[in-house]
Design an enzyme around this catalytic site. Structure first.
Site, PDB file in Angstrom:
ATOM      1  CD  GLU A 107      -1.852  -2.490   1.818  1.00  0.00           C
ATOM      2  OE1 GLU A 107      -0.367  -2.766   2.096  1.00  0.00           O
ATOM      3  OE2 GLU A 107      -2.789  -3.242   1.824  1.00  0.00           O
TER       4      GLU A 107
ATOM      5  CG  PHE B 148      -9.996  -9.436  11.382  1.00  0.00           C
ATOM      6  CD1 PHE B 148      -8.685  -9.852  11.747  1.00  0.00           C
ATOM      7  CD2 PHE B 148     -10.091  -9.311  10.110  1.00  0.00           C
ATOM      8  CE1 PHE B 148      -7.541 -10.219  11.038  1.00  0.00           C
ATOM      9  CE2 PHE B 148      -9.231  -9.925   9.262  1.00  0.00           C
ATOM     10  CZ  PHE B 148      -7.807 -10.292   9.593  1.00  0.00           C
ATOM     11  CD  GLN B 149      -7.327  -7.239   7.947  1.00  0.00           C
ATOM     12  OE1 GLN B 149      -8.188  -6.950   6.953  1.00  0.00           O
ATOM     13  NE2 GLN B 149      -6.230  -7.776   7.411  1.00  0.00           N
TER      14      GLN B 149
ATOM     15  CE  LYS C 216     -17.571  -6.678   3.924  1.00  0.00           C
ATOM     16  NZ  LYS C 216     -17.160  -7.921   4.511  1.00  0.00           N
TER      17      LYS C 216
ATOM     18  CG  MET D  72      22.565  12.158   3.603  1.00  0.00           C
ATOM     19  SD  MET D  72      23.524  13.216   2.941  1.00  0.00           S
ATOM     20  CE  MET D  72      22.733  14.036   1.594  1.00  0.00           C
TER      21      MET D  72
END
Lengths: 163, 563
Positions: free
Chosen positions: B47, B109-110, B159, B472
């Site tokens: 993502e 969940f999630q 959802k 760097m």
């Protein structure tokens, strides 16, 4: 020079707005002495009063950054001199003796407060006023044993006819 | 029509027909509706790359970039990308799925509080709890993301709302009474700026990314010519002026050119436009532009006076303000081309151009690589960089000439940005050649998306400048930490050629002068995605201003004339 500032904002009366404002203050390192929120005269909008301590530069940033929040409609820095500030304070005092009871009643009357509830063991007192007045009252109560204390923090309104 | 369909319809209506995304549990209904739609969905492999690709898409095209992720980890994986867009003010819309309304707050969940998480790194975010409001919210989100000072907007859609039937598809907008960006600058302030410009004899223009965002490049160049002023840019301002021009000073700041840093500090009037005077630009503030009157033009009032004290603040859109300023200046026949300053800065600027030709060195120098790169690409080629030495070599010595052709993560300094951003840029402008210049460290942070590039056929060239170091940080350790190389040696893993080949990508290792040029030529001709692992000298240091010092104190510059 660091000073106290009263910032009055008109915000959307929605969940999350308080978090946006307080999050902004935390993230930018501005201090919040107190913050109060409640309904405003406009439907759907709330008035949020923030007391903050800082120099002119950080005040300017606070106002500008607040203005950038989409849910903040209006931001004003109120002039401390021409603004009325009031806060509400609830105090629970234990009242073990008759002497203490009468002392508390007297002080409460002097300060224009109210005794909202009385039992054989304690009083609940309401005091409103500016922060100094409440502080003075609390100074008198402290030696008498404050059981619980709850202050709202000030809300404010400018006396100016324009804002 | 269902919520998800309304979302897709709104996106297409707004011209956002391309999205970068990754499915998951709480966006299955939306993806089911995408299946039947005209939306061009690019399936990424992480993502974070969706967010960076949407960002690269926006930076290259000027349009709004869109990414989609599921709830919980999908949404939190967008965070780095959103923060990158937020710091560099790019218009991106992130759409996240959320657990159904009745489960919100139950640690389902999630489930994650993505609204709370992204509050400080988005311009605005909204959870939509009424399917009928979807079109209005999407329209408003686009307006917020793309107007004023642009920035990312996240839209969280539970959802059940994706699946719910709308009563009616009602286009429209939500009430945004708290959002009114000032576009036209204040007349009096523009007049004051004009008067200051007339009086000043040593003017420098400092051009920032806001000019690119406002599409005000032509106006900026017109102003520079009109008042015979040199133009220094910030990192985000690269591409505003043709850097081969004698009045282009290049980038200023920590890794700026000495000529640029010095001339800015010598000016008596600095016209700063669309920049925010970051610490990397100004160096030690007390030593920055000691004698200059500062005119600061920016659309974000909060940027004015935030870091540098400003004499003439002008809040407004760079294009509109510059148009008004140019009009005023044109009304009076001014000629500053004979001022001693003009000759002075041109002479100073001609000297000390960065040396980029290193043909005799045994180990390939990064400068030589960018020289060879410059020789084969055209003015429309889009370059993306990652973050670190690779980025600063490009910013310092590579000459850009057009806006939106140099794409780099500035404010956030996000490693792993360059490669997915190139993906987004190529999808936005398939006709343009795109080259992503990365380091070995940053590339590994998003290399899984080689799969996206292969599967979706997004042909661009990835140049990995491999020095086996986190360059760097290693440079800082060499210069300021007694060469104690704590955890910056990355070793010789992986074999980047094999890695590329595992994804079916043409891959080649380059170690010698001249090979980069040939390989790039070949890659551009084939039009296929190509990965070049370019092994460079790990000891080459970038010129820099030591942290905490004024920008005059740049050390380690190697110039063409040995000056």
């Amino acid at each position: 020079m660091n000073k106290n500032h009263i910032i009055s904002t008109l915000v959307k009366h929605e969940s999350g707005v308080l978090q946006r404002v307080s999050g902004l203050f935390t993230r930018r390192g501005f201090n919040i002495e107190s913050i109060t929120v409640g309904e405003s005269e406009i439907d759907g909008l709330a008035r949020m009063t923030i007391i903050s301590h800082g120099d002119e530069k950080s005040l300017e940033q606070m106002l500008k950054q607040l203005n950038k929040l989409i849910d903040v409609i209006k931001v004003r820095d109120l002039n401390v001199e021409t603004t009325i500030k009031r806060e509400l304070c609830l105090i629970k005092m234990s009242t073990p003796t008759e002497k203490v009871r009468s002392e508390i009643i007297q002080y409460t009357q002097i300060f224009g407060g109210k005794i909202l509830d009385a039992t054989s063991e304690d009083f609940i007192i309401e005091i409103t006023g500016d922060s100094d007045k409440i502080n003075s009252f609390l100074d008198l109560m402290r030696p008498l044993n404050i059981k619980k204390l709850s202050r709202t923090g000030p809300t404010a309104m400018s006396k100016s006819t324009r804002c | 029509m269902k919520g998800g369909q309304a979302l897709i319809k709104s996106l297409i209506n707004l011209g956002a027909d391309t999205v970068f995304g990754y499915p998951g549990g709480q966006v299955i209904p939306l993806y089911d509706m995408i299946y039947d739609s005209d939306l061009n969905h690019i399936l990424v492999r992480h993502e974070q790359c969706a967010a960076h690709a949407a960002d690269g898409f926006a930076r290259a095209s000027g349009k709004v970039g869109v990414c989609i992720a599921t709830s919980g980890p999908g949404a939190t994986n967008l965070v780095t990308g959103l923060s990158t867009s937020y710091m560099d003010s790019t218009p991106v819309i992130a759409i996240t799925g959320q657990v159904p309304g009745h489960l919100i707050g139950n640690d389902a969940f999630q489930e994650s509080d993505i609204i709370g998480i992204t509050m400080p790194i988005t311009k605005h975010n909204i959870q939509i709890n009424n399917q009928n409001m979807i079109p209005a919210y999407i329209n408003s989100a686009f307006e917020i993301a793309s107007t004023g000072r642009p920035g990312p907007v996240l839209i969280d859609i539970p959802k059940n709302i994706q699946e719910a039937e709308l009563d009616e598809y009602n286009d429209g907008k939500i009430n945004l009474e708290g959002y009114k960006p000032t576009k036209k600058g204040h007349k009096m302030q523009i007049k004051r700026a004009y008067e200051t410009i007339l009086k000043s004899e040593k003017i420098v223009i400092l051009a920032g990314g806001g000019i690119i965002l406002a599409n005000a490049t032509n106006e900026l160049n017109k102003l520079a010519k009109l008042i015979s002023a040199p133009v220094a840019t910030t990192l985000m301002g690269k591409g505003i002026i043709d850097e081969s021009d004698e009045s282009s000073l290049g980038m200023i700041g920590m890794h700026g050119r000495r000529a640029s840093n010095n001339l800015v500090n010598e000016c008596d009037c600095l016209i700063a436009i669309g920049c925010r005077f970051s610490d990397r630009t100004t160096g030690k503030l007390d030593e920055f532009i000691p004698d200059a009157k500062v005119i600061h033009i920016d659309i974000d009032p909060a940027e004015i006076g935030k870091n540098v004290n400003v004499d003439i603040p002008i809040v407004g859109d760079a294009k509109i303000v510059l148009e008004s300023l140019i009009k005023l200046l044109e009304s009076k026949k001014i000629n500053k081309s004979n001022l001693p300053w003009v000759n002075y800065y041109k002479t100073k600027n001609k000297k000390g151009r960065p040396q980029i030709s290193f043909e005799d060195d045994e180990l390939l120098k990064p400068q030589q690589v960018l020289k060879e790169l410059s020789e084969v690409i055209n003015k429309d080629t889009i370059i993306t960089t990652d973050v670190g030495q690779n980025q600063m070599w490009m910013a310092y010595a590579f000459k850009s000439s057009k806006p939106r052709t140099f794409i780099s993560s500035g404010g956030a300094g996000t490693m792993g940005f360059g490669f997915p951003a190139a993906m987004g840029a190529k999808v936005a402008l398939p006709e343009s050649d795109v080259v992503s210049v990365c380091g070995d460290g940053g590339f590994l942070m998003s290399c899984q998306d080689l799969a996206t590039v292969k599967e979706e056929d997004i042909p661009f060239i990835t140049c990995i400048l491999n020095n086996n170091y986190l360059g760097m940080v290693a440079q800082w350790q060499r210069l300021f930490y007694n060469e104690r190389m704590s955890h910056t040696y990355l070793g010789t893993t992986p074999d980047f050629v094999k890695l590329g080949e595992a994804f079916g990508i043409n891959s080649e290792r380059i170690e010698k002068v001249g090979e980069t040029k040939e390989a790039l030529k070949k890659a551009l001709k084939t039009g296929e995605h190509t990965l070049l692992e370019i092994v460079i000298d790990p000891n080459e240091l970038l010129p820099m201003v030591p942290p905490g010092e004024g920008i005059n104190n740049i050390v380690g510059e190697k110039s063409e004339d040995g000056d």
